[in-house]
Structure formats: C-alpha cells, structure tokens
Design a protein around this motif. Structure first.
Motif, PDB file in Angstrom:
ATOM      1  N   UNK A 102       0.875  -1.177   0.000  1.00  0.00           N
ATOM      2  CA  UNK A 102       0.000   0.000   0.000  1.00  0.00           C
ATOM      3  C   UNK A 102       0.905   1.216   0.000  1.00  0.00           C
ATOM      4  N   UNK A 103       0.285   2.373  -0.234  1.00  0.00           N
ATOM      5  CA  UNK A 103       1.070   3.595  -0.317  1.00  0.00           C
ATOM      6  C   UNK A 103       2.041   3.744   0.831  1.00  0.00           C
ATOM      7  N   UNK A 104       1.550   3.538   2.064  1.00  0.00           N
ATOM      8  CA  UNK A 104       2.422   3.791   3.206  1.00  0.00           C
ATOM      9  C   UNK A 104       3.548   2.751   3.287  1.00  0.00           C
ATOM     10  N   UNK A 105       3.300   1.544   2.810  1.00  0.00           N
ATOM     11  CA  UNK A 105       4.368   0.535   2.828  1.00  0.00           C
ATOM     12  C   UNK A 105       5.541   0.964   1.962  1.00  0.00           C
ATOM     13  N   UNK A 106       5.199   1.418   0.760  1.00  0.00           N
ATOM     14  CA  UNK A 106       6.270   1.846  -0.136  1.00  0.00           C
ATOM     15  C   UNK A 106       7.029   2.998   0.502  1.00  0.00           C
ATOM     16  N   UNK A 107       6.272   3.966   1.026  1.00  0.00           N
ATOM     17  CA  UNK A 107       6.909   5.142   1.602  1.00  0.00           C
ATOM     18  C   UNK A 107       7.791   4.752   2.786  1.00  0.00           C
ATOM     19  N   UNK A 108       7.245   3.946   3.701  1.00  0.00           N
ATOM     20  CA  UNK A 108       8.037   3.677   4.906  1.00  0.00           C
ATOM     21  C   UNK A 108       9.225   2.765   4.602  1.00  0.00           C
ATOM     22  N   UNK A 109       9.031   1.811   3.693  1.00  0.00           N
ATOM     23  CA  UNK A 109      10.162   0.919   3.432  1.00  0.00           C
ATOM     24  C   UNK A 109      11.292   1.660   2.722  1.00  0.00           C
ATOM     25  N   UNK A 110      10.969   2.746   2.069  1.00  0.00           N
ATOM     26  CA  UNK A 110      12.020   3.493   1.371  1.00  0.00           C
ATOM     27  C   UNK A 110      12.420   4.758   2.134  1.00  0.00           C
ATOM     28  N   UNK A 111      11.896   4.908   3.331  1.00  0.00           N
ATOM     29  CA  UNK A 111      12.280   6.062   4.140  1.00  0.00           C
ATOM     30  C   UNK A 111      11.803   7.393   3.571  1.00  0.00           C
ATOM     31  N   UNK A 112      10.626   7.382   2.967  1.00  0.00           N
ATOM     32  CA  UNK A 112      10.102   8.627   2.397  1.00  0.00           C
ATOM     33  C   UNK A 112       9.111   9.221   3.392  1.00  0.00           C
ATOM     34  N   UNK A 113       9.259  10.475   3.750  1.00  0.00           N
ATOM     35  CA  UNK A 113       8.318  11.044   4.714  1.00  0.00           C
ATOM     36  C   UNK A 113       7.289  11.944   4.038  1.00  0.00           C
ATOM     37  N   UNK A 114       6.296  12.330   4.824  1.00  0.00           N
ATOM     38  CA  UNK A 114       5.176  13.097   4.283  1.00  0.00           C
ATOM     39  C   UNK A 114       5.621  14.407   3.652  1.00  0.00           C
ATOM     40  N   UNK A 115       6.622  15.024   4.271  1.00  0.00           N
ATOM     41  CA  UNK A 115       7.065  16.316   3.730  1.00  0.00           C
ATOM     42  C   UNK A 115       7.685  16.149   2.348  1.00  0.00           C
ATOM     43  N   UNK A 116       8.475  15.075   2.192  1.00  0.00           N
ATOM     44  CA  UNK A 116       9.048  14.800   0.868  1.00  0.00           C
ATOM     45  C   UNK A 116       7.925  14.696  -0.158  1.00  0.00           C
ATOM     46  N   UNK A 117       6.871  13.987   0.265  1.00  0.00           N
ATOM     47  CA  UNK A 117       5.798  13.711  -0.686  1.00  0.00           C
ATOM     48  C   UNK A 117       4.941  14.930  -0.974  1.00  0.00           C
ATOM     49  N   UNK A 118       4.807  15.787   0.034  1.00  0.00           N
ATOM     50  CA  UNK A 118       3.945  16.955  -0.148  1.00  0.00           C
ATOM     51  C   UNK A 118       4.385  17.768  -1.357  1.00  0.00           C
ATOM     52  N   UNK A 119       5.683  17.857  -1.538  1.00  0.00           N
ATOM     53  CA  UNK A 119       6.213  18.661  -2.633  1.00  0.00           C
ATOM     54  C   UNK A 119       6.090  17.940  -3.980  1.00  0.00           C
ATOM     55  N   UNK A 120       5.721  16.664  -3.936  1.00  0.00           N
ATOM     56  CA  UNK A 120       5.661  15.869  -5.167  1.00  0.00           C
ATOM     57  C   UNK A 120       4.287  16.013  -5.809  1.00  0.00           C
ATOM     58  N   UNK A 121       4.236  16.227  -7.111  1.00  0.00           N
ATOM     59  CA  UNK A 121       2.921  16.406  -7.737  1.00  0.00           C
ATOM     60  C   UNK A 121       2.081  15.125  -7.705  1.00  0.00           C
ATOM     61  N   UNK A 122       0.774  15.317  -7.639  1.00  0.00           N
ATOM     62  CA  UNK A 122      -0.150  14.190  -7.697  1.00  0.00           C
ATOM     63  C   UNK A 122      -0.336  13.794  -9.156  1.00  0.00           C
ATOM     64  N   UNK A 123      -0.267  12.503  -9.424  1.00  0.00           N
ATOM     65  CA  UNK A 123      -0.493  12.029 -10.785  1.00  0.00           C
ATOM     66  C   UNK A 123      -1.720  11.130 -10.810  1.00  0.00           C
ATOM     67  N   UNK A 124      -2.320  11.003 -11.971  1.00  0.00           N
ATOM     68  CA  UNK A 124      -3.516  10.171 -12.086  1.00  0.00           C
ATOM     69  C   UNK A 124      -3.378   9.251 -13.294  1.00  0.00           C
ATOM     70  N   UNK A 125      -3.542   7.984 -13.026  1.00  0.00           N
ATOM     71  CA  UNK A 125      -3.660   7.026 -14.123  1.00  0.00           C
ATOM     72  C   UNK A 125      -5.139   6.956 -14.468  1.00  0.00           C
TER      73      UNK A 125
END
Ligand SMILES: *[C@@H]1O[C@H](CO)[C@@H](O)[C@H](O)[C@H]1NC(C)=O
Ligand SMILES: *[C@@H]1O[C@H](CO)[C@@H](O)[C@H](O)[C@H]1NC(C)=O
Ligand SMILES: *[C@@H]1O[C@H](CO)[C@@H](O)[C@H](O)[C@H]1NC(C)=O
Ligand SMILES: *[C@@H]1O[C@H](CO)[C@@H](O)[C@H](O)[C@H]1NC(C)=O
Ligand SMILES: *[C@@H]1O[C@H](CO)[C@@H](O)[C@H](O)[C@H]1NC(C)=O
Ligand SMILES: *[C@@H]1O[C@H](CO)[C@@H](O)[C@H](O)[C@H]1NC(C)=O
Ligand SMILES: *[C@@H]1O[C@H](CO)[C@@H](O)[C@H](O)[C@H]1NC(C)=O
Ligand SMILES: *[C@@H]1O[C@H](CO)[C@@H](O)[C@H](O)[C@H]1NC(C)=O
Ligand SMILES: *[C@@H]1O[C@H](CO)[C@@H](O)[C@H](O)[C@H]1NC(C)=O
Ligand SMILES: *[C@@H]1O[C@H](CO)[C@@H](O)[C@H](O)[C@H]1NC(C)=O
Ligand SMILES: *[C@@H]1O[C@H](CO)[C@@H](O)[C@H](O)[C@H]1NC(C)=O
Ligand SMILES: *[C@@H]1O[C@H](CO)[C@@H](O)[C@H](O)[C@H]1NC(C)=O
Length: 526
Positions: A102-125
C-alpha cells in the motif's frame, strides 16, 4: 487444505504420476480426464511487477513458502523425480502472491516522509473507459488510480530493479533496457493517494486520443458533449477509483444517442489538476462486435511461461509485437462494421498500465482498457479478477457480441473464456486462442481445454500464427479456419510434453526428460 483442493491435488498428482509411469511402462497410458490444472502463473505479469511480493524479491522466502505450502503430493512427485517441484507448477496459486504494497508501505520501506511527498505532484492514471447507452444517456465507467512518484535515487531504483531480473543485472543491460527497467520500477514504487476527489473534463476527441493513440478503432468524433464531471466517491485506500457515471446528453448538438448511431464515439477525458490523467473514452452502441483481447503473448512477445525471458521482455526490452498480429487487427478495424469496438483486457497490475497502453496505442487499434486494480491483491481475488472484469463488460453490453482473444498459457483464460460462452451463449461470437504450447517449445506448462466441452466446435479456434485468422467472416459467425487442425481433447494438453488429454496418449520417455528439464529450469529461476 480444503477437500476440494485435496481432491484436485490428488487428481493432478494422479495425472502427473501417470505421466511418469508412462516411462516405466512403455505402453502409452491415458491421462485421467476432467483434471483441473492451473498454470503456474495465473496473472503472470502480476507476480513480476509486484515489487514487495515478487517471487524474485526475496528468494529465500519463496523457497520456504514453497516448502511449507507445498502439498504433499508435490513432494511425492518430487521424490519420484529425485527433486521437488515448486507447488505452483502443478496446483497453481503462488501462496506468496498476496497483499500488494500500500502507499504507506512503499513510503516507509524506502524512508520517504510526508514532507518529501507533499512537494511531489499528484499524478492520475486514467484508464481509457468504455460507456454504454442507457435510459439516462451515456454511462461511462471511469477507473484509474491517484498516486505520487516518490523521488528515489537512481542507484536505489537500480537495486530494486535488479530484484526483477534473473541471471542478469542492471549493469549488464543496454542503456535502452536500463531506461525501460528504471521506468517500470519507478512505476511500481509509487505512493497511492487515498481519499482523493477526482474530477474530469470531457470533450470530443479529434482523430488523436487524449492518451496519444492514433486514429482507428472505428471511433468517430461526436459533434459536442464537452462537460465537467466530479466522481461521487473519494479514492479507495489503494488510491483507486472505479465508477459508472451518466454523463450529460444529446440535446443541442452534443453526443449522438446510442440508439441513433452505429458508430463508436470518442471523447477525451482530462483529469483536473494534472497533465498525467488523460484518456480517451469510447461510447459504444448497444449492438455490434467487441473484440476483447489479452495482450501478453498474443499482441506482444512476452514468453510469460519462460520466467527469465518473460522478465526481460516485461522489464527491460522494448515491447515487441507478436509477428504480424497488428496487420490482422488493423484489417479487422478497417473492414468490420462501424459498431465494432476493441477492448484490451489484461490482468497485468495497474502499475504497468501506462507501458501497456503506450505499446498498444502505437501498434493496435484504439480502444478501451482494463488492467488489474490494486485491491485485487489476495490469492482469491487475483484468480478471479479476469472473470470479474470480463463479466463487467458482458453485463454492460448485454446485446453486443464478443470475440475473445488470448493464448493458452493463462489458466484463467482457459477457464474464463469458455465459461463465458456457457453463461452467455448468445454473446460470445468467437474464441481465438493462440496455442503457445505448439509454437514455442519453451512453453512447458500444460493447458486445460475441458471448459470447451459442450460448446459448438465451430465457435472457437486454436491457432498458431496470426495469418490463421485471416479472411474469417467473423460477423457471420465464421470462427474456424478449416485448414488449421484442431486437437481439442477436453482435458489437459501440452504438445511439448506430449500430453494430449483424455482422448490422447502419453508420449514416451521424452515426457520425463521434459519434466526434469522443467524442474531444473524452475530451480535455476529460484
Ligand atoms: C433513443 O432513446 C431516447 C432516450 O431513451 C428516446 O427518447 C428516443 O426516442 C430513442 N430514439 C429512437 C430512435 O429510438
Ligand atoms: C530528488 O532527490 C535528489 C537528491 O536525493 C535531489 O538532488 C533532486 O533535486 C530531487 N528531485 C526532485 C524532483 O525533487
Ligand atoms: C514510463 O513510461 C511510460 C510510457 O512511455 C510513461 O507514460 C510513464 O510516465 C513512465 N513512468 C515513469 C514513472 O517514468
Ligand atoms: C470545466 O472546468 C474548467 C475549469 O476546470 C472551466 O474552465 C470550464 O469552463 C468548465 N467547462 C464546462 C463545460 O463547464
Ligand atoms: C480542479 O481542481 C482545482 C484544484 O486543483 C479546483 O479548485 C477546481 O475547482 C477543480 N475544477 C473542477 C471543474 O472540478
Ligand atoms: C494531456 O492533455 C493536456 C491537454 O491537452 C496536454 O497539455 C498534456 O500534455 C497531455 N498529457 C500527456 C501526458 O500527454
Ligand atoms: C527501444 O525504444 C526506444 C524508444 O522508442 C528506441 O530509442 C530504441 O532504439 C529501442 N531499442 C531497440 C533495441 O529497439
Ligand atoms: C461508417 O461511419 C462512417 C463515418 O461516420 C460513415 O461515413 C459510413 O457511412 C458508415 N458506414 C455505415 C455502413 O454506416
Ligand atoms: C480477497 O479479496 C476479495 C475481493 O477483494 C475479498 O472479497 C475477500 O474477502 C478477500 N479475502 C481475504 C482472505 O482477504
Ligand atoms: C449499462 O451498464 C451498467 C453497468 O454495467 C449496467 O448495470 C446496465 O444494465 C447497462 N445498461 C444497459 C441498458 O445495458
Ligand atoms: C495439433 O497437433 C498437431 C500435432 O502435434 C500440431 O502439428 C498442430 O499444430 C496442432 N494444432 C494446433 C492448432 O495446435
Ligand atoms: C487460414 O489459415 C491459412 C494458414 O495460416 C491462411 O493462409 C488462410 O488465409 C487462413 N484463412 C482462411 C479463410 O483460410
């Protein structure tokens, strides 16, 4: 193990042991009929594309999973052959293939925090939708996924990509191949966005679709129909959305009514807030023929049954068309009536959808798409997803006819396609199956034709090369090319292994050497 599983296991073990016995006793021995067998890879690409639970990901776990989950009969068969078979060789479901990240699994296993992601654009498939005609007007099935692509360093991506490769690694690939592998790996390690509002802008599609597809697929541009629409639900925990929504209608030079046109109409769908969520929607009239086509090993060369090659073809190499299949499709698109529609339905996981669409729209007629949504991640759901998606299409178009196209290496296809013909006898026009087992000797997995028993034997065809499909009068129900010998035994078949089902005979010692070679191959893989 429930009773049904045990029964099946015994039957299958019986079949397999009979094959082995055939060597000890030179007389050919018939294989029991009606044995249900599943190929090793039910949704083949799925296993490969799912990073955390890929069978390549943690090789040790897989071996122990196989050991602990392996049914006794596998061990006994293994002991006959002097080595153990992976359980899924015979019984099907890889037990480790569960729980998508799930989203949080990918983020936590790769050490990505919410702040890193906030700056990342949202994409839509935005998966190219189909729409049916109802009393409320056109009813569009919007489906797709909302996610962010985290900023993962290239060296980390390369480490992750290496997990998917067998007998090679990123540093041994060509720059093109490395780029492909990095692209797909980045597409897998995404962070899905739950509870998101999704809104779309629709407008008539000129000959080029919003997702970059060429013309074709029989669709026309409607005279109007521009509108904005907001989906009624937020995205699921996995970031998915999937909903039928009526769109605004016909009056005043808008969309053509489904009961007043034979043409498929094409609308571009743009997702609000991103340039990544473009798609083309196909408004499909109530009658006509829809081609539902699988992709791997029928429209492109995958060799899913040969894991090393399958992974290279999926991860590293450019997607390549299968022989002259695009010519056959182009011909169908050009010559069949205006109400003909193409729908591409593959159980490859959603994360790989863009690569599949990119290839299809460069190579085959435009059409709507289905891939496997992320919430279909447990074993039961994975096994049933193809039927689920197929039935959704059938129920959406109860008065259309369907031509089902795939190859024999998917056990779910071998079960679901004939089932549909039994359940909806008036809707299945033709079933075309490429027999990979007779054309490709690296396909050593048997397939099961028992589902075809009781169907009109002129309503389906097993074929070898695309040209076998030439010149058939599909609209008038001609599905069989008389020059192609059919060998359907309504049992387990495998031309390479010499298994010809109930009506056939087991081959000689070649059988066992093939099985042993297969076992060896499987272990090299693991
Ligand atoms: C098409 O359907 C609409 C709405 O259901 C109806 O008003 C119209 O009369 C129909 N047209 C024809 C030609 O049947
Ligand atoms: C990604 O991270 C690297 C350092 O880890 C940084 O140099 C780069 O600017 C980041 N890219 C984006 C688009 O944030
Ligand atoms: C990968 O390639 C596809 C097809 O060219 C493209 O649409 C997609 O944006 C790429 N994905 C990533 C994560 O770069
Ligand atoms: C749709 O929304 C856009 C803004 O996102 C707006 O510019 C446009 O006028 C709207 N179109 C219609 C038909 O409402
Ligand atoms: C599009 O999204 C923006 C925020 O990103 C929002 O303000 C706007 O109302 C949305 N437009 C539509 C038509 O939903
Ligand atoms: C999506 O459509 C918009 C508007 O036409 C366009 O600017 C954008 O480049 C398209 N995105 C892709 C990935 O093609
Ligand atoms: C793979 O595709 C890329 C992009 O379309 C192209 O530049 C490259 O030459 C292709 N590689 C091969 C080996 O065909
Ligand atoms: C098919 O559609 C085209 C484009 O709208 C039209 O010119 C042609 O007459 C249609 N053919 C039939 C048989 O309706
Ligand atoms: C598996 O998934 C299906 C459909 O998503 C769900 O109905 C079922 O409860 C799940 N089973 C388990 C054991 O989680
Ligand atoms: C249109 O599709 C929906 C969703 O599958 C289905 O419930 C409905 O019966 C279909 N309507 C018609 C008229 O076929
Ligand atoms: C039927 O079996 C024969 C002999 O193995 C083979 O040559 C032929 O290609 C098979 N036909 C199909 C459609 O697989
Ligand atoms: C049948 O298959 C043969 C061999 O591939 C091919 O030459 C022929 O065009 C096909 N179609 C018909 C109608 O015979």
């Amino acid at each position: 193990m429930d009773r049904h599983t045990i029964q099946r296991a015994l039957l299958v073990a019986g079949a397999a042991l009979t094959a082995v016995n055939a060597v000890a006793v030179p007389d050919p021995t018939a294989v029991p009929a009606k044995v249900e067998i599943r190929a090793p890879v039910v949704t083949p690409a799925a296993i490969r594309f799912d990073g955390r639970h890929s069978y390549m990901y943690d090789r040790r776990n897989i071996i122990s999973d196989i050991a602990s989950g392996a049914d006794n009969f596998v061990h006994s068969l293994g002991s006959v052959l002097g080595t153990d078979l992976p359980s899924y060789f015979i019984s099907g479901i890889p037990g480790y293939f569960q729980d998508f990240p799930s989203g949080s699994d990918v983020a936590s296993s790769l050490g990505i925090n919410d702040d890193d992601l906030k700056a990342t654009p949202t994409e839509v498939l935005n998966v190219p939708p189909y729409a049916n005609w109802t009393d409320q007007g056109w009813n569009v099935r919007f489906h797709g996924n909302v996610y962010k692509v985290p900023n993962i360093s290239q060296s980390k991506i390369d480490d992750l990509a290496n997990v998917f490769l067998i007998g090679t690694s990123m540093d041994k690939l060509s720059p093109d191949e490395q780029a492909n592998a990095r692209n797909l790996t980045r597409s897998i390690f995404i962070v899905q966005q739950s509870d998101q509002n999704v809104s779309m802008h629709l407008e008539p599609a000129p000959s080029q679709g919003g997702d970059g597809e060429p013309g074709g697929g029989n669709a026309i541009t409607p005279p109007g129909g521009s509108q904005n629409i907001t989906l009624p639900y937020l995205t699921t925990a996995e970031g998915d959305f999937d909903v039928f929504l009526p769109i605004k209608n016909v009056s005043g030079g808008g969309l053509l009514a489904g009961n007043e046109t034979n043409n498929v109409q094409r609308l571009n769908v743009y997702t609000n807030g991103t340039l990544t969520g473009n798609a083309t929607a196909f408004l499909v009239p109530p009658t006509g023929i829809t081609f539902i086509s699988d992709i791997d090993d029928i429209l492109r060369v995958t060799k899913i049954y040969d894991p090393k090659e399958g992974l290279l073809n999926s991860f590293a190499r450019n997607f390549t068309q299968w022989m002259n299949m695009p010519v056959i499709y182009a011909n169908w698109s050009r010559t069949l009536p205006n109400d003909t529609h193409f729908h591409y339905l593959t159980t490859t996981p959603e994360q790989a959808t863009r690569n599949y669409m990119d290839f299809i729209y460069k190579t085959y007629p435009g059409g709507s798409f289905d891939t496997r949504p992320l919430n279909f991640s447990n074993v039961t759901a994975t096994l049933s997803i193809r039927m689920f998606l197929l039935q959704k299409v059938f129920e959406t178009f109860p008065t259309r006819k369907f031509v089902l196209v795939a190859d024999t290496s998917n056990s779910d296809v071998m079960k679901d396609y004939p089932s549909l013909a039994h359940i909806y006898p008036n809707q299945v026009q033709c079933i075309f199956l490429r027999n990979t087992s007779v054309t490709d000797d690296s396909d050593k997995f048997p397939y099961d034709t028992s589902g075809f028993e009781g169907l009109n034997n002129r309503s389906y065809m097993f074929f070898k090369v695309p040209d076998d499909l030439r010149g058939l009068d599909i609209v008038n129900g001609q599905c069989l090319n008389e020059t192609i010998p059919q060998n359907v035994t309504f049992g387990i078949q495998d031309e390479v292994l010499g298994i010809h089902g109930a009506a056939g005979k087991i081959g000689g010692s070649a059988t066992v050497s093939f099985v042993v070679a297969l076992v060896a191959a499987m272990f090299m893989v693991l």
